[in-house]
Design an enzyme around this catalytic site. Structure first.
Site, PDB file in Angstrom:
ATOM      1  N   LEU A 100       0.557  -1.291   0.630  1.00  0.00           N
ATOM      2  CA  LEU A 100       0.269   0.317   0.209  1.00  0.00           C
ATOM      3  C   LEU A 100       1.270   1.633  -0.069  1.00  0.00           C
ATOM      4  O   LEU A 100       1.806   1.381   0.387  1.00  0.00           O
ATOM      5  CB  LEU A 100      -1.011   0.313   0.887  1.00  0.00           C
ATOM      6  CG  LEU A 100      -2.113  -1.271   1.224  1.00  0.00           C
ATOM      7  CD1 LEU A 100      -2.384  -1.414   2.507  1.00  0.00           C
ATOM      8  CD2 LEU A 100      -3.121  -1.369   0.490  1.00  0.00           C
ATOM      9  N   ASP A 101      -0.211   2.318  -0.741  1.00  0.00           N
ATOM     10  CA  ASP A 101       1.425   3.314  -1.045  1.00  0.00           C
ATOM     11  C   ASP A 101       1.274   4.169   0.505  1.00  0.00           C
ATOM     12  O   ASP A 101       0.432   3.757   1.644  1.00  0.00           O
ATOM     13  CB  ASP A 101       0.365   4.670  -1.565  1.00  0.00           C
ATOM     14  CG  ASP A 101       0.226   3.977  -3.181  1.00  0.00           C
ATOM     15  OD1 ASP A 101       1.217   3.689  -3.635  1.00  0.00           O
ATOM     16  OD2 ASP A 101      -0.815   4.972  -3.715  1.00  0.00           O
ATOM     17  N   ALA A 102       2.418   4.813   1.127  1.00  0.00           N
ATOM     18  CA  ALA A 102       2.634   5.133   2.191  1.00  0.00           C
ATOM     19  C   ALA A 102       1.688   6.550   3.176  1.00  0.00           C
ATOM     20  O   ALA A 102       0.561   5.977   4.140  1.00  0.00           O
ATOM     21  CB  ALA A 102       3.264   6.587   2.643  1.00  0.00           C
ATOM     22  N   HIS A 183      -0.072   1.919  -8.730  1.00  0.00           N
ATOM     23  CA  HIS A 183      -1.403   3.357  -7.240  1.00  0.00           C
ATOM     24  C   HIS A 183      -2.334   2.921  -8.669  1.00  0.00           C
ATOM     25  O   HIS A 183      -2.997   3.722  -9.339  1.00  0.00           O
ATOM     26  CB  HIS A 183      -0.039   4.899  -8.511  1.00  0.00           C
ATOM     27  CG  HIS A 183       0.647   4.732  -7.480  1.00  0.00           C
ATOM     28  ND1 HIS A 183       0.594   4.074  -5.840  1.00  0.00           N
ATOM     29  CD2 HIS A 183       1.467   5.349  -7.479  1.00  0.00           C
ATOM     30  CE1 HIS A 183       2.320   5.353  -5.765  1.00  0.00           C
ATOM     31  NE2 HIS A 183       2.911   5.599  -6.805  1.00  0.00           N
TER      32      HIS A 183
END
Length: 228
Positions: A100-102, A183
């Site tokens: 997962l992205d930050a 993304h």
């Protein structure tokens, strides 16, 4: 798995210590000295450290509720590692199955079983990932049709697999996708002319997030078997 990972999984040595004993010729694989830390070995290989046969510990499987502001990495970088953020020990041996992205929150699965994590991420598994998405603008019927039909994202040669969209409010939707492109959720909504303000993963296949932000727990055998 790699020889160095096998040694870490069957001794108390960390990765640096493991690579040292390998380079010093202290490891034998099937009666042959092995000095390549990246050598691929299997559970049925006869692996010894200084004449003592090694057996890998059982694999570990965890659920993590990832908070915002950390990354799915084993080490702190620009953001802290998710393992350090939630206080999960022995993180050097673990990896995340489906990053997962930050700024994205929610369900993360972590394991030291590479075959298990591969079965989650490969498209043929047709494994649904369910997200709660908050949008900058109300979602349109046209956008829902685009998402559910599949869409060609910039830089990609193949369209996304059809998604399942469940509107919860004008600007909140539940989205299920069956792959994990870079993304992907943010790019899908950007392609419809909208912007993701907040993104939260709440489910992967039959595994549903049921712990508070910043917490972790071991998976049940039933949950592990979802991908075995």
């Amino acid at each position: 798995m790699r020889l160095d990972k096998f040694i870490c999984k069957s001794t108390s040595l960390d990765l640096v210590e493991t690579r040292l004993v390998i380079s010093q010729g202290q490891i034998q694989v099937n009666q042959q000295i092995a000095t390549d830390a990246a050598m691929q070995v299997h559970e049925n290989n006869h692996i010894e450290l200084l004449g003592k046969r090694l057996f890998a510990r059982p694999s570990q499987y965890f659920m993590i509720h990832k908070p915002a502001g950390c990354i799915c990495s084993n080490k702190d970088e620009a953001y802290p590692s998710v393992f350090n953020a939630v206080g999960l020990q022995q993180s050097e041996q673990l990896h995340v199955a489906g990053r997962l992205d930050a700024d994205t929150t929610g369900l993360v699965l972590a394991t030291d079983d590479g075959r298990w994590s591969f079965s989650i991420t490969r498209p043929e598994q047709h494994c649904p990932k369910v997200y709660r998405v908050s949008l900058a603008k109300p979602i349109s019927e046209k956008a829902i049709e685009q998402l559910e039909r599949g869409m060609l994202l910039q830089g990609e040669s193949k369209a996304t697999l059809p998604a399942v969209v469940k509107p919860l409010s004008p600007t909140d939707v539940e989205l299920s996708i069956y792959e994990g492109k870079f993304h992907q959720v943010k790019r899908m909504f950007a392609a419809t002319g909208n912007r993701v303000k907040a993104l939260h993963r709440q489910q992967i296949a039959d595994i549903v997030l049921d712990i508070a932000p910043g917490e972790w727990r071991a998976l049940s055998q039933h949950e592990i078997n979802c991908f075995s």
